[in-house]
Write an enzyme that holds these catalytic residues in place. Sequence first.
Site, mmCIF file in Angstrom:
data_model
loop_
_atom_site.group_PDB
_atom_site.id
_atom_site.type_symbol
_atom_site.label_atom_id
_atom_site.label_comp_id
_atom_site.label_asym_id
_atom_site.label_seq_id
_atom_site.Cartn_x
_atom_site.Cartn_y
_atom_site.Cartn_z
ATOM 1 N N ASP A 15 -6.016 0.973 8.376
ATOM 2 C CA ASP A 15 -6.822 0.516 7.235
ATOM 3 C C ASP A 15 -8.305 0.740 7.522
ATOM 4 O OD1 ASP A 15 -7.860 -0.708 5.021
ATOM 5 O OD2 ASP A 15 -7.298 -2.754 5.608
ATOM 6 N N LYS A 39 -14.837 -0.424 5.923
ATOM 7 C CA LYS A 39 -15.044 -1.509 6.888
ATOM 8 C C LYS A 39 -16.222 -1.155 7.800
ATOM 9 C CE LYS A 39 -10.280 -3.186 7.213
ATOM 10 N NZ LYS A 39 -10.545 -4.530 6.693
ATOM 11 N N ARG A 79 -2.445 -5.843 -0.851
ATOM 12 C CA ARG A 79 -1.827 -6.489 -2.008
ATOM 13 C C ARG A 79 -1.361 -5.454 -3.027
ATOM 14 N NH1 ARG A 79 -7.161 -9.937 -2.906
ATOM 15 N NH2 ARG A 79 -7.094 -9.616 -0.647
#
Length: 502
Positions: free
Chosen positions: A270, A277, A351
């Site tokens: 991720d 990030k 999600r």
Amino acid sequence: MNFSINQNPVTQAAQECLVVGIYNQPSFEGELKELDEQFEGYLTTLVKDGDVSSKAKNVSKIHTFGKIESKRILFVGLGKQKELTFDLLKESIGVASKALKEMKVSSFSIALDTFVSEEMVATDVAHAFTEAFTMATYEFHGYKKKSNEPEVHVESMEFFTGFDAKEVETALQIGSAFGNGVNSARTLVNTPGNLLTSTKLAEYALELAKRYDFEAEILDKEEMENLGMGALLAVNQGSVEPPKMIVLKYNGRDEWKDVIGLVGKGITFDTGGYSLKPKDGIVGMKTDMGGAAAVLGAMEIIGETKPEQNVVAVIPSTDNMVSGAAFKPDDVITSMSGKTIEVLNTDAEGRLALADGMTYAKHQGANYLVDVATLTGGVIVALGEDKTGALTNNEAFFEQVLEASSESGEYIWQLPYTENDKKRVRGSEIADLNNSPGRAGHAIMGGAFVGEFADNLPWVHLDIAGTATTKGKYELGPAGATGVMARTLALLVERFEPIQSK
Ligand code: BES
Ligand code: ZN
Ligand code: ZN
């Protein structure tokens, strides 16, 4: 590793080391007393003088100077009988297992009955022993050049016991299945993203299916497009690695009903996507498939223990990358359920993947849903690194998950989930849902979003962002991946009771 049962007196133990449990009590009883007699009362002296500790999680090693055939005894402190929980027993055995590993013994004996008390039956001790030993001695070998030092592994364990040999042996087998399931999950999580792609994860699942005779289905990108899995596909858009929807079915009942769906987040890396990030936050994101690993670890345990239940495991898997083709903030995507989603943050990708995973689990006949995911940094802020955060739409089902977790020793803490939370994830000007309603309570927002895809099925959400890994070593393992929730999910399945008033 193999284990055997020996029903002779423990004073005849002849392996390199004998492992003996020692409770904090006024005087020796049973086999400990027999051993003490063999030692002309010196064991009593050692305890009195503090050279052998009976405190839980303390171990003490002594040389036997030929008093018995085993060259050494490793005493495992267990504390007061009334205070010893299953958890504490496993931790104490974990400490002993690490000591045995340090000693480099290849075989040892266990005086099983010295661990048994009115509170702790022999089968529980047997289960605890193999589970804790397997977990505590786990190592991730990594990719360093091999050292020349010969490795010593424990090859055999001999359990001395006067209890029913068959029952003890079954419990040993079950404990070891639990330990191995956890360790497999740990290895998946510890493996870097370049080596564990979605394709590799799917191959691993297929191997499990072959070993345990599960029905398996791996959806490729084209099949996902045909099914309209726009949420998982959006996350995959920036990647050169093809996505996979991994499905395993375990059919342990006559009919395919009362099916438990286990949905695990399988993001193999991720980056955050365009909501990139920061450089420190990106390191470690190979562990973002911890939910998938927990589900696969549980399936391994289920394959070994064969409960009379029906389970469908669903793992939506991809990495979350940046490229000219990647999805972006402001994009609106359509999930398999038909619900549209406004993407406000591409780092809230888990999600999205889970949304299609949940819908597909329902398509496969799931009547109950548990999703497991390294979903939010927010859960770490809320609960720390030792508690898994939970959300539910059904207290009775959650109760069963909670019971499984207290048996496994993997703590779960329930977070509130209110109408207002639902309103927030539904708050988009241009779509049915938005994937990031702001920082406030964002562990709840993550779960609430996934809950939109449970519809009316009993559902529990488990956020393992804090618990999937640990910075330091602990009684039952080294630093790194913990394999958390593999045991809880397996126990949930084993003990599962359909809920009457759905
Ligand atoms: N994979 C992360 C969550 C995570 C954080 C796992 C730390 C393990 C350790 C997840 O995809 C993520 O980035 N979540 C965001 C959500 C936010 C953008 C709403 C987060 O928690 O910051
Ligand atoms: Zn993310
Ligand atoms: Zn993530």
